[in-house]
Design an enzyme around this catalytic site. Structure first.
Site, PDB file in Angstrom:
ATOM      1  N   GLU A   1       9.093  47.944  -4.694  1.00  0.00           N
ATOM      2  CA  GLU A   1       8.800  46.759  -3.877  1.00  0.00           C
ATOM      3  C   GLU A   1       8.716  47.063  -2.384  1.00  0.00           C
ATOM      4  OE1 GLU A   1      11.603  47.378  -5.505  1.00  0.00           O
ATOM      5  OE2 GLU A   1      13.360  46.403  -4.637  1.00  0.00           O
TER       6      GLU A   1
ATOM      7  N   HIS B   1      12.667  51.941  -5.798  1.00  0.00           N
ATOM      8  CA  HIS B   1      12.346  50.549  -5.433  1.00  0.00           C
ATOM      9  C   HIS B   1      10.883  50.436  -5.013  1.00  0.00           C
ATOM     10  CE1 HIS B   1      16.381  48.752  -5.458  1.00  0.00           C
ATOM     11  NE2 HIS B   1      16.780  49.982  -5.175  1.00  0.00           N
TER      12      HIS B   1
ATOM     13  N   SER C   1      18.661  30.271  15.160  1.00  0.00           N
ATOM     14  CA  SER C   1      18.168  31.446  14.438  1.00  0.00           C
ATOM     15  C   SER C   1      17.238  30.985  13.323  1.00  0.00           C
ATOM     16  CB  SER C   1      19.345  32.249  13.887  1.00  0.00           C
ATOM     17  OG  SER C   1      20.108  31.446  13.034  1.00  0.00           O
TER      18      SER C   1
ATOM     19  N   PRO D   1      15.248  21.513  24.187  1.00  0.00           N
ATOM     20  CA  PRO D   1      15.864  22.769  23.730  1.00  0.00           C
ATOM     21  C   PRO D   1      15.082  23.991  24.226  1.00  0.00           C
ATOM     22  CG  PRO D   1      15.733  21.203  21.908  1.00  0.00           C
ATOM     23  CD  PRO D   1      14.963  20.612  23.051  1.00  0.00           C
TER      24      PRO D   1
ATOM     25  N   CYS E   1      15.638  50.010 -10.512  1.00  0.00           N
ATOM     26  CA  CYS E   1      16.909  50.630 -10.131  1.00  0.00           C
ATOM     27  C   CYS E   1      17.996  50.214 -11.118  1.00  0.00           C
ATOM     28  CB  CYS E   1      17.235  50.299  -8.683  1.00  0.00           C
ATOM     29  SG  CYS E   1      18.325  51.519  -7.946  1.00  0.00           S
ATOM     30  N   LEU E   2      18.862  49.259 -10.751  1.00  0.00           N
ATOM     31  CA  LEU E   2      19.855  48.774 -11.709  1.00  0.00           C
ATOM     32  C   LEU E   2      19.164  48.294 -12.986  1.00  0.00           C
ATOM     33  CD1 LEU E   2      22.797  47.956 -12.320  1.00  0.00           C
ATOM     34  CD2 LEU E   2      22.300  45.757 -11.275  1.00  0.00           C
TER      35      LEU E   2
ATOM     36  N   LYS F   1      10.565  17.038  20.835  1.00  0.00           N
ATOM     37  CA  LYS F   1      11.434  17.190  22.002  1.00  0.00           C
ATOM     38  C   LYS F   1      11.326  18.589  22.617  1.00  0.00           C
ATOM     39  CE  LYS F   1      13.400  13.141  22.154  1.00  0.00           C
ATOM     40  NZ  LYS F   1      13.109  12.259  23.301  1.00  0.00           N
TER      41      LYS F   1
ATOM     42  N   GLN G   1      13.228  24.150  26.974  1.00  0.00           N
ATOM     43  CA  GLN G   1      13.485  24.292  28.418  1.00  0.00           C
ATOM     44  C   GLN G   1      14.809  25.019  28.652  1.00  0.00           C
ATOM     45  OE1 GLN G   1      13.071  20.721  30.845  1.00  0.00           O
ATOM     46  NE2 GLN G   1      11.863  19.764  29.239  1.00  0.00           N
TER      47      GLN G   1
ATOM     48  N   GLU H   1      11.442  43.651  18.758  1.00  0.00           N
ATOM     49  CA  GLU H   1      12.065  42.356  18.475  1.00  0.00           C
ATOM     50  C   GLU H   1      13.571  42.455  18.719  1.00  0.00           C
ATOM     51  OE1 GLU H   1      11.722  41.079  14.343  1.00  0.00           O
ATOM     52  OE2 GLU H   1      13.231  39.519  14.675  1.00  0.00           O
TER      53      GLU H   1
ATOM     54  N   ARG I   1      23.407  55.162  -6.199  1.00  0.00           N
ATOM     55  CA  ARG I   1      24.411  56.221  -6.347  1.00  0.00           C
ATOM     56  C   ARG I   1      24.399  56.817  -7.742  1.00  0.00           C
ATOM     57  NH1 ARG I   1      27.362  52.557  -3.598  1.00  0.00           N
ATOM     58  NH2 ARG I   1      27.713  53.191  -1.442  1.00  0.00           N
TER      59      ARG I   1
END
Ligand code: GLN
Length: 550
Positions: free
Chosen positions: A509, A507, A13, A189, A381-382, A186, A191, A139, A462
């Site tokens: 962002e 938020h 991953s 992996p 926020c916070l 290599k 393959q 995905e 909240r």
């Protein structure tokens, strides 16, 4: 009719499948095609809303209030796709739908099974996002070989079977490790993971090989031969300085050409135009100067928990040809240590969103420092809630003022749960989520930054500002400069006599993009850079004054 690009991952991953999918989206848009992106997450949570940011990373929020995987943030930053709840499906959500249907009796008389019921539900989910676009990029979370992702892989195999080869393309992201001891790359992996995919009936068309080094031609040929892929479609996805480089890397390897040829889109596609994107990269890699931001938060150990925030700061700096240096400051450390020495030396201070009591007092001390030392402050926020608490305690003299989230017995609940009064209280599903309109006050930092009287921003919280305390707080100089059009919710607070001091309940962002830096991040970085110049000029000025005998 939409065409499909399915993105899977193999070997390990964290290979950056999300960035790969987003970059393919960016490239397809650069060819004039309309795209949308969808993420399948194989876990059983209905959404990531209740998962710890330590485990899962940030929860990204869409306009329609869906709490989604952080990859959707990458999708929105790299493309113009408008994403909703339908663009992120988890196994939990699929099963929830099927089980509630089963309880209603919709399948009466039938046995409900993974195939066809679960796979049909997945296919219906893909169909749902396929309107009004040329390409749907899907995905599949997890790594090929996981038990959990099998129904999703089976569903995309069926889609390819139904829609035909020229309407679907499989892109597999894999790892080609460099083994230092052997001084060799290599291929094994890769393959193996392709073999695993083929065993379930999926033949990849493109291999995006993550590798520390470029794959030499003979190695690409070897992978192509063993994996039955066209040698041109074995792509080196090399490590890059910034994720925003990836579309350019893929373009150099002609990933867009391969996809367009495979999907018979030559007629619809225009020439590749990455002019704006490349100009952005030039500025990103050649900043004029830098600016340092101290981020006082709780989840500092794990960077992914503030993914969008970090990106938004990069974008804000980019808008001024600056590079941002982000220092993560553990809020609990500020609480217990000498706050001044920990906070000194930053051009701006930011307290981001968060949940739970840990580190709150440290955040409040950091905000007091920023207010008193006239360091630009941005509370999200916070970070707005703690800003109000700090002001109530230290300016209005309301001792032990707090948010009822952290102190149920506080004598002054300046932040409280408005909806508690309405009797809804259960974890998951009771938050104020998604886009809300907000009206801005004249002559405010906010109004100046946005240059517009009304805006819309995304929420996930909240608790909120308790308007019972508005007279005492505003009487002492706090300004409410943003609120919902009906006046129910306070959305932005500021103080006037300060270079830049703003907290917002939403938020921002989540809506910042490298090509469209968010106005508040742009303004915060500008103020921080001004502070930097003052800060660095300070000792120089003092020594000049000393030399001239002033
Ligand atoms: N914990 C606070 C609330 O629930 C702030 C949430 C946040 O910062 N996202 O209102």
């Amino acid at each position: 009719m939409a065409k499909y690009i399915f993105v899977t991952g193999g070997v390990v991953s964290s290979l950056g499948k999300g960035i790969a999918a987003a970059s393919i989206g960016c490239l397809m848009e650069s060819r004039g095609l309309r795209v949308t992106l969808q993420k399948f997450d194989p876990y059983l949570n209905v959404d990531p809303g209740t998962m710890s940011p330590f485990q899962h990373g940030e929860v990204f929020v869409t306009d329609d209030g869906a709490e989604t995987d952080l990859d959707l943030g990458h999708y929105e930053r790299f493309t113009h796709a408008k994403l909703t709840q339908s663009n992120n499906l988890t196994s939990g959500r699929i099963y929830e739908q099927i089980i509630s249907r089963e309880r209603r009796g919709d399948y009466l008389g039938k046995t409900v099974q993974v195939i066809p019921h679960v796979t049909n539900e997945i296919k219906a989910g893909v169909r749902k996002v396929s309107e009004e676009v040329d390409i749907v990029i899907v995905e599949i979370g997890g790594t090929v070989g996981d038990i959990e992702s099998l129904p999703f892989l089976e569903a995309i195999r069926q889609i390819r079977h139904e829609k035909g080869k020229h309407n679907c393309i499989f892109v597999h992201v894999t790892l080609v490790p460099w083994i230092a001891a052997a001084q060799e790359l290599k291929t094994k992996p890769t393959q193996h993971s392709v073999k695993e995919l083929r065993a379930i009936g999926i033949q990849p068309d493109i291999l995006l090989c993550r590798s520390e080094r470029p794959l030499p031609k003979d190695m690409k040929d070897k992978i192509a031969l063993f994996c039955d892929v066209d040698p041109d479609a074995v792509i080196t996805a090399s490590d890059v300085r910034s994720v925003y480089e990836v579309p350019r890397v893929f373009a150099a390897e002609k990933v867009d050409e391969i996809i367009i040829r495979h999907l018979d889109l030559e007629k619809q596609a225009g020439p590749r135009d990455l002019t704006r994107w490349n100009a952005m990269l030039e500025r990103l890699h050649h900043p004029d100067d830098k600016v340092s931001i101290g981020l006082v938060g709780k989840y500092v150990e794990y960077e992914d928990s503030y993914k969008s925030l970090k990106e938004a700061l990069v974008h804000g700096a980019l808008a001024h040809n600056l590079e941002v240096e982000i220092s993560w400051i553990e809020a609990e450390g500020v609480e217990n240590g000498d706050a001044e020495s920990q906070l000194e030396g930053y051009d701006g201070i930011l307290v981001p969103g968060g949940f739970g009591k840990r580190g709150i007092e440290g955040m409040i001390r950091a905000i007091q420092f920023a207010r008193e030392q006239r360091v630009p402050y941005f509370g999200i926020c916070l970070g707005m809630q703690t800003m109000v608490v700090e002001y109530a305690r230290n300016v209005c003299g309301l001792e032990r003022a707090n948010s009822s989230e952290f102190d149920q017995g506080t004598p002054h609940r300046v932040i409280y749960k408005l909806r508690e009064l309405k009797g809804v209280d259960e974890l998951g599903g009771t938050m104020r989520l998604g886009a809300w309109d907000c009206v801005l006050a004249e002559n405010s930092f906010a109004r100046q930054a946005y240059g517009a009287p009304e805006i819309s921003e995304r929420h996930r919280h909240r608790y909120e500002f308790n308007r019972e305390y508005e007279p005492v707080l505003t009487g002492a100089g706090l300004r409410i400069t943003g609120q919902t059009p009906d006046g129910t919710y306070v959305e932005i607070c500021e103080i006037g006599d300060h270079p830049w001091f703003l907290g917002c309940q939403f938020h921002p962002e989540f809506k910042s993009k490298p090509l469209e830096p968010h106005p508040l991040f742009r303004a915060f970085i500008a103020a921080s850079y001004e502070h930097r110049k003052r800060r660095l000029a300070g000792p120089l000025l003092r020594s000049l004054q000393y030399a001239s005998g002033d």
